[in-house]
Write a protein that holds these residues in place. Structure first.
Motif, PDB file in Angstrom:
ATOM      1  N   SER A  81       0.826  -1.210   0.000  1.00 21.90           N
ATOM      2  CA  SER A  81       0.000   0.000   0.000  1.00 21.90           C
ATOM      3  C   SER A  81       0.859   1.258   0.000  1.00 21.90           C
ATOM      4  CB  SER A  81      -0.934  -0.004   1.214  1.00 21.90           C
ATOM      5  OG  SER A  81      -0.188  -0.035   2.416  1.00 21.90           O
ATOM      6  N   GLY A  82       1.998   1.215   0.713  1.00 21.65           N
ATOM      7  CA  GLY A  82       2.876   2.381   0.740  1.00 21.65           C
ATOM      8  C   GLY A  82       3.418   2.726  -0.627  1.00 21.65           C
ATOM      9  N   GLU A  83       3.681   1.709  -1.435  1.00 19.75           N
ATOM     10  CA  GLU A  83       4.181   1.952  -2.786  1.00 19.75           C
ATOM     11  C   GLU A  83       3.105   2.601  -3.650  1.00 19.75           C
ATOM     12  OE1 GLU A  83       6.750  -0.445  -6.219  1.00 19.75           O
ATOM     13  OE2 GLU A  83       6.050  -1.469  -4.406  1.00 19.75           O
ATOM     14  N   LEU A  84       1.846   2.196  -3.440  1.00 23.20           N
ATOM     15  CA  LEU A  84       0.751   2.815  -4.193  1.00 23.20           C
ATOM     16  C   LEU A  84       0.528   4.262  -3.745  1.00 23.20           C
ATOM     17  CD1 LEU A  84      -1.884  -0.085  -4.398  1.00 23.20           C
ATOM     18  CD2 LEU A  84      -0.047   0.496  -5.973  1.00 23.20           C
ATOM     19  N   VAL A  85       0.640   4.502  -2.441  1.00 21.89           N
ATOM     20  CA  VAL A  85       0.501   5.871  -1.940  1.00 21.89           C
ATOM     21  C   VAL A  85       1.597   6.756  -2.521  1.00 21.89           C
ATOM     22  CG1 VAL A  85       0.609   7.333   0.107  1.00 21.89           C
ATOM     23  CG2 VAL A  85      -0.647   5.181   0.191  1.00 21.89           C
ATOM     24  N   GLU A  86       2.822   6.222  -2.559  1.00 20.22           N
ATOM     25  CA  GLU A  86       3.934   6.991  -3.112  1.00 20.22           C
ATOM     26  C   GLU A  86       3.696   7.304  -4.592  1.00 20.22           C
ATOM     27  OE1 GLU A  86       7.743   7.899  -4.944  1.00 20.22           O
ATOM     28  OE2 GLU A  86       6.507   6.159  -5.351  1.00 20.22           O
ATOM     29  N   ALA A  87       3.111   6.359  -5.336  1.00 19.88           N
ATOM     30  CA  ALA A  87       2.814   6.586  -6.755  1.00 19.88           C
ATOM     31  C   ALA A  87       1.744   7.664  -6.916  1.00 19.88           C
ATOM     32  CB  ALA A  87       2.359   5.291  -7.413  1.00 19.88           C
ATOM     33  N   ILE A  88       0.773   7.668  -6.019  1.00 20.51           N
ATOM     34  CA  ILE A  88      -0.264   8.701  -6.057  1.00 20.51           C
ATOM     35  C   ILE A  88       0.350  10.074  -5.806  1.00 20.51           C
ATOM     36  CG2 ILE A  88      -2.327   9.591  -4.889  1.00 20.51           C
ATOM     37  CD1 ILE A  88      -3.140   6.647  -4.400  1.00 20.51           C
ATOM     38  N   ARG A  89       1.267  10.150  -4.842  1.00 20.83           N
ATOM     39  CA  ARG A  89       1.951  11.426  -4.584  1.00 20.83           C
ATOM     40  C   ARG A  89       2.773  11.845  -5.793  1.00 20.83           C
ATOM     41  NH1 ARG A  89       3.927   8.889   0.798  1.00 20.83           N
ATOM     42  NH2 ARG A  89       2.259   9.361   2.255  1.00 20.83           N
ATOM     43  N   ARG A  90       3.442  10.863  -6.402  1.00 17.15           N
ATOM     44  CA  ARG A  90       4.294  11.151  -7.552  1.00 17.15           C
ATOM     45  C   ARG A  90       3.491  11.661  -8.744  1.00 17.15           C
ATOM     46  NH1 ARG A  90       6.437   6.743 -10.616  1.00 17.15           N
ATOM     47  NH2 ARG A  90       5.828   5.458  -8.859  1.00 17.15           N
ATOM     48  N   ALA A  91       2.202  11.320  -8.811  1.00 20.59           N
ATOM     49  CA  ALA A  91       1.363  11.771  -9.919  1.00 20.59           C
ATOM     50  C   ALA A  91       1.083  13.270  -9.858  1.00 20.59           C
ATOM     51  CB  ALA A  91       0.047  11.005  -9.923  1.00 20.59           C
ATOM     52  N   HIS A  92       1.253  13.908  -8.679  1.00 20.09           N
ATOM     53  CA  HIS A  92       1.086  15.365  -8.511  1.00 20.09           C
ATOM     54  C   HIS A  92      -0.277  15.839  -9.046  1.00 20.09           C
ATOM     55  CE1 HIS A  92       5.235  15.943  -7.254  1.00 20.09           C
ATOM     56  NE2 HIS A  92       5.638  15.249  -8.290  1.00 20.09           N
ATOM     57  N   ALA A  93      -1.332  15.182  -8.617  1.00 21.80           N
ATOM     58  CA  ALA A  93      -2.663  15.531  -9.122  1.00 21.80           C
ATOM     59  C   ALA A  93      -3.638  15.758  -7.975  1.00 21.80           C
ATOM     60  CB  ALA A  93      -3.189  14.433 -10.033  1.00 21.80           C
ATOM     61  N   ARG A  94      -4.624  16.606  -8.241  1.00 17.43           N
ATOM     62  CA  ARG A  94      -5.681  16.834  -7.258  1.00 17.43           C
ATOM     63  C   ARG A  94      -6.670  15.675  -7.247  1.00 17.43           C
ATOM     64  NH1 ARG A  94      -4.812  21.584 -10.018  1.00 17.43           N
ATOM     65  NH2 ARG A  94      -4.022  23.333  -8.763  1.00 17.43           N
ATOM     66  N   GLU A  95      -6.841  15.037  -8.409  1.00 13.37           N
ATOM     67  CA  GLU A  95      -7.763  13.912  -8.548  1.00 13.37           C
ATOM     68  C   GLU A  95      -6.992  12.735  -9.145  1.00 13.37           C
ATOM     69  OE1 GLU A  95     -11.622  16.685  -9.785  1.00 13.37           O
ATOM     70  OE2 GLU A  95     -10.426  15.660 -11.316  1.00 13.37           O
ATOM     71  N   VAL A  96      -7.195  11.557  -8.591  1.00  5.88           N
ATOM     72  CA  VAL A  96      -6.479  10.372  -9.075  1.00  5.88           C
ATOM     73  C   VAL A  96      -7.446   9.212  -9.252  1.00  5.88           C
ATOM     74  CG1 VAL A  96      -4.774   8.593  -8.476  1.00  5.88           C
ATOM     75  CG2 VAL A  96      -4.250  11.005  -8.091  1.00  5.88           C
ATOM     76  N   VAL A  97      -7.335   8.559 -10.400  1.00  2.00           N
ATOM     77  CA  VAL A  97      -8.055   7.312 -10.649  1.00  2.00           C
ATOM     78  C   VAL A  97      -7.056   6.184 -10.418  1.00  2.00           C
ATOM     79  CG1 VAL A  97      -9.336   5.932 -12.313  1.00  2.00           C
ATOM     80  CG2 VAL A  97      -9.533   8.428 -12.361  1.00  2.00           C
ATOM     81  N   LEU A  98      -7.357   5.306  -9.473  1.00  2.00           N
ATOM     82  CA  LEU A  98      -6.448   4.230  -9.102  1.00  2.00           C
ATOM     83  C   LEU A  98      -6.988   2.892  -9.597  1.00  2.00           C
ATOM     84  CD1 LEU A  98      -3.995   3.138  -7.518  1.00  2.00           C
ATOM     85  CD2 LEU A  98      -5.428   3.141  -5.462  1.00  2.00           C
ATOM     86  N   MET A  99      -6.148   2.144 -10.334  1.00  2.00           N
ATOM     87  CA  MET A  99      -6.551   0.843 -10.875  1.00  2.00           C
ATOM     88  C   MET A  99      -5.561  -0.231 -10.426  1.00  2.00           C
ATOM     89  SD  MET A  99      -7.894   1.740 -14.726  1.00  2.00           S
ATOM     90  CE  MET A  99      -6.263   2.174 -15.356  1.00  2.00           C
TER      91      MET A  99
END
Length: 554
Positions: free
Chosen positions: A370-388
């Protein structure tokens, strides 16, 4: 509390260190100014320890059906290997090497303190040896060691533990006394880092990597003694505001540092790595190469990222390649929307990245945490994220990551994709310029309308929904269940396609694994064309993935 570092204690140490880094991650990120002020040292250390923890848990899971617990050597080796394959950033890579050095000593015999009289006499001497070996290996791994960093803190911990171990004649200190001394020595050394490096002195902070190592050592103290050491003061010598985009950009510009951070795992022999070390040292700085026994983690800061990767290709087989542009990452303002997708192979990672997605690679047997996915979300630098997640088994992991990201102010929608081909279908209809809810609905509908299958090779005899399979049989799984058992990959794939297309379809997606020949794709395309004139077929190369063939029917 036990004063022996046996397998259970290693497991506890990992869990306590992960918990502590989770609490202190933001504090450590905020004081990160060296070697690059990119504000991610705490996050990188957390992800590194998370990988180590997962590896240790896997060892314990393998013993659940038996009466025996893992041997101490198995636990410490797993911890070191997990840290190696999951190491992030400069400090995370060095921490992985520190754990590897400790494992070299701790895995050589029984648990530290085991069999010793009283409170673990002689165990302190062995722990001191482990810390000394850790500090030595870490310095060897860094091309140009610098004082006032995590290396200084590691050396001080080893020296203090050694002094304690020699303090009582032949018996020396026990394990508990040695680990307390190591923590105290590391803490004193960490305080001194501000005066050892000019960049730390100007910022008024201690070294972030050393701060993270102190946290890991504090977890070891708690594990072996039951007492949590006095915490390092929150905000100790901290900047008035956390390191941010402007300061990171200024650091890159003012100091003329390299533009890119390049990290990858590498399969190569010792001689090739020695040549690689010399090559990369001429390309950039902050070079750290850790590992051994054919597997290495390479970290370097360069201006020519392509040359750094090519050097890895010449040395062996690089994978899990990650390239970060320091200035771009620092200056980039948040975009409105991004897609984060888990993918099972390097080929699909490239395909999804070209479509604008931030990808997380899931190698066979190594699902992302889960931490790796959270880090990827942060790396996306977006206000809205679609996670698959693109995997049914990752649904809960992805849900936990989404919940964490929401607490950080990111709007996250989780599309419960169960296969990579469903993610491809969803990404194909993604439109970042429409309303978030509408985009999520369209992507969810596209994924839901895509049936998925994969072909795999049975490893042993077992019962399946389609009957009994033997080792070596080709299994055709449709929507997660075994539907076809065959002896030939192509013939089984044709049967799977026939069953899937019997319910209709407009597009077939084929994702070929690394060793699957192009002739298979041509045969399957011809098969679809001859039997279903109105159905189109697209073929992608997935690279190294868990299944030789993935199939989607929309």
């Amino acid at each position: 509390m036990p004063q022996t570092l046996d397998a259970a204690a290693v497991r506890s140490w990992c869990a306590l260190a992960l918990e502590a880094l989770g609490r202190e991650r933001e504090e450590i990120d905020a004081i990160n100014v060296y070697p690059v002020a990119d504000g991610d040292t705490g996050t990188n250390l957390y992800l590194t320890v998370e990988s180590a923890t997962q590896a240790v848990e896997a060892v314990f899971a393998a013993h659940e059906t038996g009466a025996l617990v893992p041997a101490p050597a198995d636990a410490v080796r797993a911890m070191a290997h997990g840290a190696l394959i999951g190491a992030r950033g400069n400090s995370g890579t060095i921490l992985a090497q520190l754990l590897r050095g400790m494992a070299e000593v701790l895995a050589d015999g029984d648990a530290v303190g085991a069999g010793d009289p009283g409170d673990g006499r002689h165990g302190g001497h062995r722990l001191a040896l482990a810390l000394r070996r850790a500090a030595e290996l870490a310095r060897e791994a860094v091309a140009h060691p610098v004082e006032g960093t995590i290396l200084s803190v590691a050396s001080a911990a080893a020296e203090a533990a050694g002094t304690a171990a020699r303090a009582d004649g032949a018996h020396g200190a026990g394990t508990a006394e040695a680990v307390r001394a190591a923590y105290a020595g590391a803490r004193t050394a960490l305080d001194a880092t501000t005066g050892q490096l000019d960049v730390l002195g100007r910022a008024g902070v201690v070294d972030a990597g050393g701060r993270g190592l102190l946290t890991v050592l504090g977890a070891l103290v708690r594990c072996l003694t039951g007492d949590a050491p006095a915490p390092f003061p929150a905000g100790h010598r901290r900047r008035e505001s956390p390191v941010g985009a402007d300061s990171a950009a200024e650091a890159c510009d003012a100091e003329g540092g390299p533009a890119f951070e390049v990290i990858y795992l590498l399969e190569a022999d010792d001689a090739a790595v020695a040549r690689l070390r010399a090559r990369l040292d001429g390309l950039g700085n902050s070079l750290v190469i850790v590992g051994g026994d054919g597997l290495w983690n390479v970290h370097v800061h360069v201006d020519d990222a392509g040359a750094a990767v090519e050097a890895g290709v010449e040395a062996g087989r690089p994978y899990r390649i990650r390239i970060t542009h320091f200035v771009a990452a620092a200056e980039e303002s948040r975009v409105q929307r991004a897609v984060v997708a888990v993918v099972p192979g390097e080929g699909l990672a490239g395909l999804c990245a070209e479509a604008g997605a931030t990808t997380v690679l899931a190698r066979p047997g190594e699902p992302p945490a889960s931490g790796e996915l959270v880090e990827a979300i942060r790396r996306a630098h977006a206000r809205e994220v679609v996670l698959m997640p693109n995997d049914e088994a990752l649904r809960h992991t992805a849900a936990a990551a989404a919940e964490q990201a929401r607490t950080e102010g990111v709007r996250v929608a989780l599309i419960p994709t169960r296969a990579a081909v469903q993610g491809i279908a969803a990404l194909a209809v993604h439109q970042p310029d429409r309303r978030f809810d509408e985009d999520v609905v369209a992507m969810t509908s596209a994924a839901g309308a895509t049936r998925y299958a994969e072909l795999a090779v049975a490893e042993r005899q077992s019962w399946t929904m389609a009957g009994i399979c033997q080792a070596g049989d080709v299994l055709g799984l449709i929507d997660g269940d075994v539907a076809v058992i065959g002896s030939d990959l192509a013939a089984t794939a044709e049967t799977v396609l026939s069953r899937m297309l019997s319910a209709g379809g407009e597009l077939v997606t084929l994702v070929l694994g690394e060793d699957v020949p192009e002739t298979l794709a041509a045969r399957l395309e011809s098969y679809v064309r001859e039997g279903h004139l109105a159905v189109d077929t697209v073929v992608y190369r997935g690279g190294r993935q868990s299944a030789p063939l993935l199939v989607g029917v929309e």
